[in-house]
Write a protein that holds these residues in place. Structure first.
Motif, PDB file in Angstrom:
ATOM      1  N   UNK A   1      77.896  17.715  15.297  1.00 24.19           N
ATOM      2  CA  UNK A   1      78.947  17.391  14.328  1.00 24.19           C
ATOM      3  C   UNK A   1      78.468  17.662  12.903  1.00 24.19           C
ATOM      4  N   UNK A   2      77.222  17.313  12.604  1.00 20.71           N
ATOM      5  CA  UNK A   2      76.672  17.568  11.282  1.00 20.71           C
ATOM      6  C   UNK A   2      76.534  19.072  11.031  1.00 20.71           C
ATOM      7  N   UNK A   3      76.102  19.807  12.034  1.00 15.52           N
ATOM      8  CA  UNK A   3      75.967  21.254  11.876  1.00 15.52           C
ATOM      9  C   UNK A   3      77.334  21.898  11.642  1.00 15.52           C
ATOM     10  N   UNK A   4      78.355  21.394  12.312  1.00 20.02           N
ATOM     11  CA  UNK A   4      79.699  21.899  12.085  1.00 20.02           C
ATOM     12  C   UNK A   4      80.158  21.579  10.666  1.00 20.02           C
ATOM     13  N   UNK A   5      79.884  20.356  10.200  1.00 20.88           N
ATOM     14  CA  UNK A   5      80.250  19.974   8.838  1.00 20.88           C
ATOM     15  C   UNK A   5      79.590  20.902   7.826  1.00 20.88           C
ATOM     16  N   UNK A   6      78.319  21.223   8.065  1.00 21.40           N
ATOM     17  CA  UNK A   6      77.617  22.116   7.142  1.00 21.40           C
ATOM     18  C   UNK A   6      78.245  23.508   7.167  1.00 21.40           C
ATOM     19  N   UNK A   7      78.594  23.999   8.365  1.00 24.92           N
ATOM     20  CA  UNK A   7      79.191  25.321   8.482  1.00 24.92           C
ATOM     21  C   UNK A   7      80.561  25.384   7.794  1.00 24.92           C
ATOM     22  N   UNK A   8      81.347  24.323   7.968  1.00 21.53           N
ATOM     23  CA  UNK A   8      82.711  24.330   7.450  1.00 21.53           C
ATOM     24  C   UNK A   8      82.795  24.042   5.955  1.00 21.53           C
ATOM     25  N   UNK A   9      82.027  23.047   5.485  1.00 26.72           N
ATOM     26  CA  UNK A   9      82.287  22.526   4.148  1.00 26.72           C
ATOM     27  C   UNK A   9      81.085  22.510   3.201  1.00 26.72           C
ATOM     28  N   UNK A  10      79.879  22.478   3.720  1.00 26.35           N
ATOM     29  CA  UNK A  10      78.715  22.270   2.849  1.00 26.35           C
ATOM     30  C   UNK A  10      78.072  23.588   2.439  1.00 26.35           C
ATOM     31  N   UNK A  11      77.853  24.476   3.406  1.00 27.12           N
ATOM     32  CA  UNK A  11      77.264  25.761   3.079  1.00 27.12           C
ATOM     33  C   UNK A  11      75.771  25.818   3.315  1.00 27.12           C
TER      34      UNK A  11
ATOM     35  N   UNK B   1      88.478  12.577  13.675  1.00 26.67           N
ATOM     36  CA  UNK B   1      89.638  13.469  13.679  1.00 26.67           C
ATOM     37  C   UNK B   1      89.742  14.320  14.938  1.00 26.67           C
ATOM     38  N   UNK B   2      88.616  14.574  15.608  1.00 24.07           N
ATOM     39  CA  UNK B   2      88.617  15.493  16.733  1.00 24.07           C
ATOM     40  C   UNK B   2      87.883  14.889  17.928  1.00 24.07           C
ATOM     41  N   UNK B   3      88.203  15.412  19.090  1.00 27.14           N
ATOM     42  CA  UNK B   3      87.484  15.003  20.292  1.00 27.14           C
ATOM     43  C   UNK B   3      86.136  15.722  20.334  1.00 27.14           C
ATOM     44  N   UNK B   4      85.266  15.253  21.186  1.00 27.88           N
ATOM     45  CA  UNK B   4      83.960  15.875  21.342  1.00 27.88           C
ATOM     46  C   UNK B   4      84.096  17.353  21.757  1.00 27.88           C
ATOM     47  N   UNK B   5      85.044  17.620  22.640  1.00 28.80           N
ATOM     48  CA  UNK B   5      85.243  18.985  23.115  1.00 28.80           C
ATOM     49  C   UNK B   5      85.739  19.887  21.990  1.00 28.80           C
ATOM     50  N   UNK B   6      86.637  19.349  21.157  1.00 25.58           N
ATOM     51  CA  UNK B   6      87.163  20.149  20.041  1.00 25.58           C
ATOM     52  C   UNK B   6      86.065  20.476  19.031  1.00 25.58           C
ATOM     53  N   UNK B   7      85.143  19.546  18.819  1.00 17.58           N
ATOM     54  CA  UNK B   7      84.040  19.785  17.883  1.00 17.58           C
ATOM     55  C   UNK B   7      83.122  20.887  18.415  1.00 17.58           C
TER      56      UNK B   7
END
Length: 780
Positions: A134-144, A170-176
């Motif tokens: 989830x943190x890696x996704x956050x970095x990819x989407x919003x942090x850079x 906001x999302x299920x584990x599968x969606x993340x």
């Protein structure tokens, strides 16, 4: 005693103070952490994404071009070659490899792994990091990209924690997991798991093997560093580490791990770019089609989104009529024949044989004009002129040797690194014969294959749609159709093969027009229309256009979808007009479709990224000829492959063709026994070679010629349509018939009931039935 009591009391007070301060510090620490999180969420340490963006994160999605048989032909994208994959389409082993390697307690936390975080702090990251999926996704989407500045690194990490918890709500584990794998950049235009699977292994994600999934998961650590094309051994070891993690968490057994780790990496690198892959010329045509569609179809107004559709960013799905299997057959047929034809052309145009190679100069100064035009239309000229260089400087640059990569048939990649002057490179490229081919289902108008040239990387001019060239004798069926339709002639009716002149000032012709036959001879005998068309007897065609007039012929061509300019003069009968392959195939389709013209269609449906249908095509049809006339034309053109210039398509009669053809015609003789209708075409001086071939459910047009008319074979033997273009059709159809799933017809054309036009010429006696083995050479 008193002293002991005082000491006990003092110790007690100290313990109470310790407990008191412990709780103060603990609560203060908790409150500080909460405050820091709140401050991060409030944007104190930098802007945070709005809630709406968090609920609907915007990522650039490539638009996908899908064939009629469900294959991806290519994509339109700028920077991100990304296509979303649903979670249920991800292989189970890929998800397991991801969790085992990146976040073993993924299903037990809410975005932050407390145990992993404490471990990371305690051992300063030496025993693994603490970033959850989830943190890696956050970095990819919003942090850079992670900053090297300590303060920025800490604030970025805080943002990741806050955003990770929000994503979890906001999302299920599968969606993340799905979002993470779809957004990751695997390098080489492999944006997201689908592009990565296709580019590195040549397959869809759902077909990935365990060891292949492990390679891609291993690349998630750092795709630039752990890249199989750059550091194969490093990636091999990283893959085995992933497999070891899968065994550690019981996703696979130890025995499976050992066997999988012993396997070699089977990388099947299949780059996806606009200039590579299948149907490149069609994809470039499609880009223009989509540009027009976007202008005519505004995008629904949605807050925060673009006001126009963008094929490079919006993830549209474009469903086309192209059949990927037939497209590959077409591209292979063009390559196989053109490679051999080009070798013969080079052989005939060595400096010893032709001092002006690759040109044959017909007019004084013609070659100089061709070369000068080639120089002024080049990218080098345009770029230097845009940079303010003088014409003298620009011309001088064309004589300086330069490193470059050029096209080469003999290279496996069709690329060759060399050094030559830009002027020499212009002449080099003009020495290559070009080709175009389009194949269409006449009943529906569905275009099944589209080959606009030899290699889009090196020859970006699309000769199917952009290129209009003289069509030669392939125009004659339009003349015959007008005559049969208006004069009610039949294929069995005869005319005399004598020199025939159309007097001056008749049919808009300022001078007398007396076309010659190919060999300059006239038999003087009565011959049937079927024999005349099969052998391209020019005198018969001249008589027919004189009877019906050029205007009647032009009217039929316009009704058959031809929009090119055709002058109303008798010489059009022999194909003096410049037309393109696209419109010629559409026009011939009406003959095979019982006289009904169906406009060629390439796109059947367009959907947005959510599957909402934005466009569905409506067929455009027009009744042009009666069924009787259309069938008579099919019968006439069947004679071309039975006793005319197209007989080499069959085994019987093929032996009469000179052995020289075997040097350039791959697959000859072709041995077809099924009904085939067609027409060859050759223009003056062998500058253009055509073949239009039909079976009941497939009409195909082929053109071959030089970029300039001065590039051509000297002899009719090599330069006629039967030698240059027909073999491509033969190879293409051989390949199609080998694949029964394509359903290409090998049966008879449908004959109308109670036809009033006689097509049975068996009882007709011709005074001269000798085959004419050469095509017509125009003499205007």
């Amino acid at each position: 005693m008193a002293t002991a009591k005082k000491k006990t009391k003092k110790k007690g007070n100290s313990f109470i103070k310790f407990i008191k301060w412990f709780w103060i510090l603990f609560i203060t620490g908790i409150l500080s952490v909460i405050l820091i999180f709140l401050m991060t969420a409030w944007g104190v340490f930098g802007p945070m994404p709005e809630y709406e963006r968090l609920e609907n994160p915007q990522t650039n999605l490539a638009s996908e071009i899908i064939s009629s048989d469900g294959e991806t032909l290519g994509k339109f994208y700028l920077d991100d070659n990304r296509t979303d994959v649903k979670f249920e389409d991800l292989p189970k082993t890929l998800v397991q490899a991801l969790i085992a390697t990146e976040d073993a307690r993924y299903y037990d936390h809410s975005g932050i792994d407390a145990r992993g975080t404490i471990r990371a702090f305690a051992f300063l990251g030496k025993r693994g990091g603490a970033s959850t999926i989830s943190q890696q996704l956050a970095r990819q989407l919003f942090v850079g990209v992670r900053s090297k500045n300590l303060y920025e690194t800490i604030t970025q990490k805080l943002k990741e924690w806050v955003l990770a918890t929000r994503l979890e709500r906001s999302y299920t584990k599968e969606e993340i997991i799905k979002m993470y794998l779809n957004i990751y950049d695997f390098n080489y235009n492999a944006d997201g798991i689908r592009s990565a699977a296709r580019i590195y292994f040549g397959k869809e994600p759902s077909n990935l093997k365990i060891e292949e999934s492990a390679v891609l998961v291993g690349m998630l650590k750092n795709s630039s560093y752990y890249n199989p094309l750059r550091r194969e051994k490093l990636v091999f070891d990283r893959r085995n580490t992933v497999l070891g993690q899968m065994a550690k968490y019981d996703f696979i057994t130890e025995k499976e791990k050992d066997s999988l780790q012993a396997l070699k990496m089977d990388i099947n690198f299949s780059p996806e770019s606009h200039r590579e892959g299948i149907a490149t010329y069609f994809r470039m045509y499609l880009q223009g089609f989509m540009r027009k569609w976007i202008e005519q179809n505004p995008k629904p107004a949605i807050k925060g989104e673009r006001d126009k559709w963008n094929i490079f960013l919006d993830g549209l799905r474009i469903y086309t009529t192209i059949d990927s299997r037939m497209q590959k057959n077409a591209e292979d047929a063009v390559s196989e024949h053109m490679k051999r034809l080009q070798a013969e052309f080079f052989h005939q145009n060595t400096p010893e044989r032709n001092k002006t190679a690759p040109f044959i100069q017909e007019f004084p100064g013609e070659i100089d004009r061709i070369m000068d035009r080639g120089m002024k239309t080049s990218d080098r000229w345009r770029n230097m002129k845009a940079n303010g260089k003088s014409e003298k400087e620009i011309r001088a640059s064309f004589d300086k040797p330069t490193e470059m990569t050029v096209f080469d048939w003999n290279s496996e990649t069709q690329d060759k690194d060399t050094i030559m002057t830009p002027m020499d490179s212009i002449r080099y490229y003009k020495s290559f014969l070009r080709a175009a081919m389009m194949s269409m289902e006449p009943q529906t108008g569905h275009v099944k294959a589209w080959v606009g040239g030899l290699n889009y990387k090196h020859f970006q001019y699309d000769n199917v749609y952009q290129g209009a060239r003289q069509v030669g004798s392939t125009f004659k069926p339009f003349v015959y159709a007008a005559a049969i339709d208006q004069l009610r002639l039949s294929p069995c009716d005869g005319l005399y093969d004598n020199q025939y002149c159309i007097e001056a000032n008749k049919h808009g012709n300022p001078d007398p027009w007396c076309p010659k036959n190919a060999d300059g001879k006239y038999s003087g005998n009565l011959i049937t229309l079927k024999h005349a068309l099969a052998n391209s007897v020019n005198t018969i065609t001249a008589q027919l256009i004189d009877r019906v007039g050029p205007e009647a012929v032009i009217e039929i061509t316009k009704n058959l979808g031809i929009t090119g300019d055709i002058p109303a003069v008798p010489s059009i009968a022999l194909g003096s007009a410049d037309l393109n392959v696209y419109e010629m195939v559409g026009a011939y389709g009406a003959f095979a479709n019982q006289g009904v013209y169906v406009k060629p269609v390439m796109v059947t449906r367009i959907e947005d990224k959510n599957g909402t249908v934005l466009f569905e095509y409506v067929p455009e049809t027009k009744d042009v000829l009666s069924k009787d006339v259309a069938y008579a034309m099919v019968d006439l053109m069947s004679g071309v492959t039975q006793g005319g210039s197209g007989t080499r398509l069959r085994t019987k009669g093929a032996e009469k063709w000179n052995k020289v053809y075997e040097e350039i015609i791959t697959g000859y003789p072709y041995g077809f026994t099924n009904p085939i209708a067609g027409k060859t075409g050759t223009t003056q001086n062998q500058s253009d070679g055509w073949f239009m071939g039909m079976v009941p459910n497939l009409v195909t047009g082929v053109w071959v010629g030089g970029e300039d008319r001065a590039t051509h074979f000297r002899s009719l033997a090599y330069g006629q349509g039967a030698s240059m273009a027909l073999p491509i059709w033969g190879l293409y159809m051989q390949k199609n018939y080998k694949n029964k799933e394509l359903g290409v017809s090998d049966g008879n054309f449908e004959k109308p009931e109670n036809s009033s036009i006689n097509v049975d010429c068996n009882n007709i006696s011709e005074e001269n039935d000798d085959d004419i083995d050469t095509e017509d050479d125009l003499d205007f």
